[in-house]
Design a protein around this motif. Sequence first.
Motif, mmCIF file in Angstrom:
data_model
loop_
_atom_site.group_PDB
_atom_site.id
_atom_site.type_symbol
_atom_site.label_atom_id
_atom_site.label_comp_id
_atom_site.label_asym_id
_atom_site.label_seq_id
_atom_site.Cartn_x
_atom_site.Cartn_y
_atom_site.Cartn_z
ATOM 1 N N GLU A 32 52.017 42.325 28.991
ATOM 2 C CA GLU A 32 52.402 42.114 30.382
ATOM 3 C C GLU A 32 51.131 41.895 31.194
ATOM 4 O OE1 GLU A 32 54.203 45.440 32.281
ATOM 5 O OE2 GLU A 32 54.961 44.270 33.980
ATOM 6 N N ILE A 33 51.067 40.771 31.887
ATOM 7 C CA ILE A 33 49.874 40.411 32.655
ATOM 8 C C ILE A 33 50.102 40.698 34.136
ATOM 9 C CG2 ILE A 33 48.325 38.533 33.318
ATOM 10 C CD1 ILE A 33 48.921 37.149 30.749
ATOM 11 N N PRO A 34 49.208 41.436 34.777
ATOM 12 C CA PRO A 34 49.316 41.613 36.228
ATOM 13 C C PRO A 34 49.119 40.272 36.942
ATOM 14 C CG PRO A 34 47.805 43.215 35.262
ATOM 15 C CD PRO A 34 48.081 42.198 34.205
ATOM 16 N N VAL A 35 49.738 40.123 38.082
ATOM 17 C CA VAL A 35 49.624 38.879 38.851
ATOM 18 C C VAL A 35 48.319 38.940 39.642
ATOM 19 C CG1 VAL A 35 50.764 37.386 40.540
ATOM 20 C CG2 VAL A 35 52.131 38.706 38.916
ATOM 21 N N GLU A 36 47.205 38.740 38.926
ATOM 22 C CA GLU A 36 45.860 38.861 39.492
ATOM 23 C C GLU A 36 44.949 37.834 38.828
ATOM 24 O OE1 GLU A 36 44.797 42.841 38.538
ATOM 25 O OE2 GLU A 36 46.505 43.730 39.599
ATOM 26 N N TYR A 37 44.318 36.999 39.631
ATOM 27 C CA TYR A 37 43.455 35.943 39.101
ATOM 28 C C TYR A 37 42.328 36.503 38.237
ATOM 29 C CZ TYR A 37 45.545 32.719 42.559
ATOM 30 O OH TYR A 37 46.406 31.950 43.304
ATOM 31 N N GLN A 38 41.639 37.520 38.739
ATOM 32 C CA GLN A 38 40.475 38.035 38.025
ATOM 33 C C GLN A 38 40.861 38.676 36.693
ATOM 34 O OE1 GLN A 38 39.197 40.253 41.600
ATOM 35 N NE2 GLN A 38 37.182 39.314 41.327
ATOM 36 N N THR A 39 42.008 39.354 36.664
ATOM 37 C CA THR A 39 42.467 39.938 35.405
ATOM 38 C C THR A 39 42.771 38.847 34.388
ATOM 39 O OG1 THR A 39 43.377 41.870 36.537
ATOM 40 C CG2 THR A 39 44.210 41.399 34.334
ATOM 41 N N VAL A 40 43.384 37.764 34.842
ATOM 42 C CA VAL A 40 43.689 36.647 33.942
ATOM 43 C C VAL A 40 42.406 36.077 33.347
ATOM 44 C CG1 VAL A 40 44.531 34.261 33.877
ATOM 45 C CG2 VAL A 40 45.883 36.039 35.003
ATOM 46 N N GLN A 41 41.372 35.924 34.169
ATOM 47 C CA GLN A 41 40.120 35.347 33.674
ATOM 48 C C GLN A 41 39.453 36.236 32.626
ATOM 49 O OE1 GLN A 41 38.078 34.565 37.466
ATOM 50 N NE2 GLN A 41 38.316 32.375 37.066
ATOM 51 N N ARG A 42 39.657 37.535 32.709
ATOM 52 C CA ARG A 42 39.108 38.437 31.692
ATOM 53 C C ARG A 42 40.017 38.531 30.475
ATOM 54 N NH1 ARG A 42 38.423 41.837 36.213
ATOM 55 N NH2 ARG A 42 40.158 43.128 35.474
ATOM 56 N N LEU A 43 41.322 38.542 30.726
ATOM 57 C CA LEU A 43 42.277 38.842 29.672
ATOM 58 C C LEU A 43 42.447 37.716 28.663
ATOM 59 C CD1 LEU A 43 44.510 40.597 28.431
ATOM 60 C CD2 LEU A 43 46.100 39.591 30.078
ATOM 61 N N ILE A 44 42.543 36.475 29.125
ATOM 62 C CA ILE A 44 42.839 35.365 28.214
ATOM 63 C C ILE A 44 41.779 35.237 27.115
ATOM 64 C CG2 ILE A 44 43.223 32.887 28.023
ATOM 65 C CD1 ILE A 44 45.484 34.511 29.371
ATOM 66 N N PRO A 45 40.477 35.216 27.435
ATOM 67 C CA PRO A 45 39.489 35.168 26.346
ATOM 68 C C PRO A 45 39.575 36.382 25.424
ATOM 69 C CG PRO A 45 38.470 34.593 28.446
ATOM 70 C CD PRO A 45 39.828 35.136 28.765
ATOM 71 N N ALA A 46 39.885 37.563 25.994
ATOM 72 C CA ALA A 46 39.975 38.772 25.173
ATOM 73 C C ALA A 46 41.124 38.681 24.175
ATOM 74 C CB ALA A 46 40.146 39.994 26.071
ATOM 75 N N LEU A 47 42.242 38.094 24.580
ATOM 76 C CA LEU A 47 43.379 37.937 23.667
ATOM 77 C C LEU A 47 43.019 37.038 22.490
ATOM 78 C CD1 LEU A 47 46.384 37.512 26.148
ATOM 79 C CD2 LEU A 47 45.891 39.474 24.688
#
Length: 311
Positions: free
Chosen positions: A113-128
């Motif tokens: 589940e991804i929070p609706v937050e730009y900065q979290t997305v930028q960190r999370l996608i490469p980590a996945l």
Amino acid sequence: MGRARCVSGRGRARLAARLGAGSRAGPDLGAGPRGVPRQRRRQRRRLRTGQLTSPSRSESEVQPAPAMEQPRKAVVVTGFGPFGEHTVNASWIAVQELEKLGLGDSVDLHVYEIPVEYQTVQRLIPALWEKHSPQLVVHVGVSGMATAVTLEKCGHNKGYKGLDNCRFCPGSQCCVEDGPESIDSIIDMDAVCKRVTTLGLDVSVTISQDAGRYLCDFTYYTSLYQSHGRSAFVHVPPLGKPYNADQLGRALRAIIEEMLDVLEQSEGKINCCQNTECHSGLPRPHPARDSERDVHPPGPDQEGQVHQLRI
């Protein structure tokens, strides 16, 4: 006294044969004139008449070698958390239903589940991508305007003006600085849509080329850039408008199974809209500098939400 008999070499050979000398079976007083033990002669006769089968190899020798186990595919599927009027986000509900159904024994399914937050997305996608090295990543979002399950063909780099749950948006209003205007998925969404339609599901499926210029589109473009096009995005309608959670979960399973099949036929392809350069030659994504952003402090629940992602 009688005269000693001298036995010639030929005679010794005949005698040895009669006594079974040199035979593995040892002496057999019932041997025939040619030195073949009577038991062997019987076995040969029985073999000729089909009464005795010849010795066979053990089962372990004749059994074929076990086939090598095929490596399991990793598939990552994400949904979004609450935002705005969507206090219960249908995308995350649909992904949870998919998790219950699974994608078969050959696929390791990982859901987030991804929070609706730009900065979290930028960190999370490469980590996945670094953590799972997945065969495919599928992002699922909700669209208040949708009445069908929608397959998005591409993600867009610019035009992000809407504030996220932390009241933040990138100062540059783009995903990747100097990135192409848009990136297509290497998955043929038209083919996937046609295949799923023929399955006779009670859910309508359509395609789109505009994921909305908000967190859905932002996430999709970031993932496409990171994965060299090996990503997909699916928009679902809000719950009950008109589909329930079970229908959406089953539709997602059918769609992703077809995507995996189509993906195998299109390995190594990448299309960048308005850019003919191969994606592998593009610079790696990097977030905009803090000085170029409208930075806002994270919300009180941000750290907890990131922890739930298990990254």
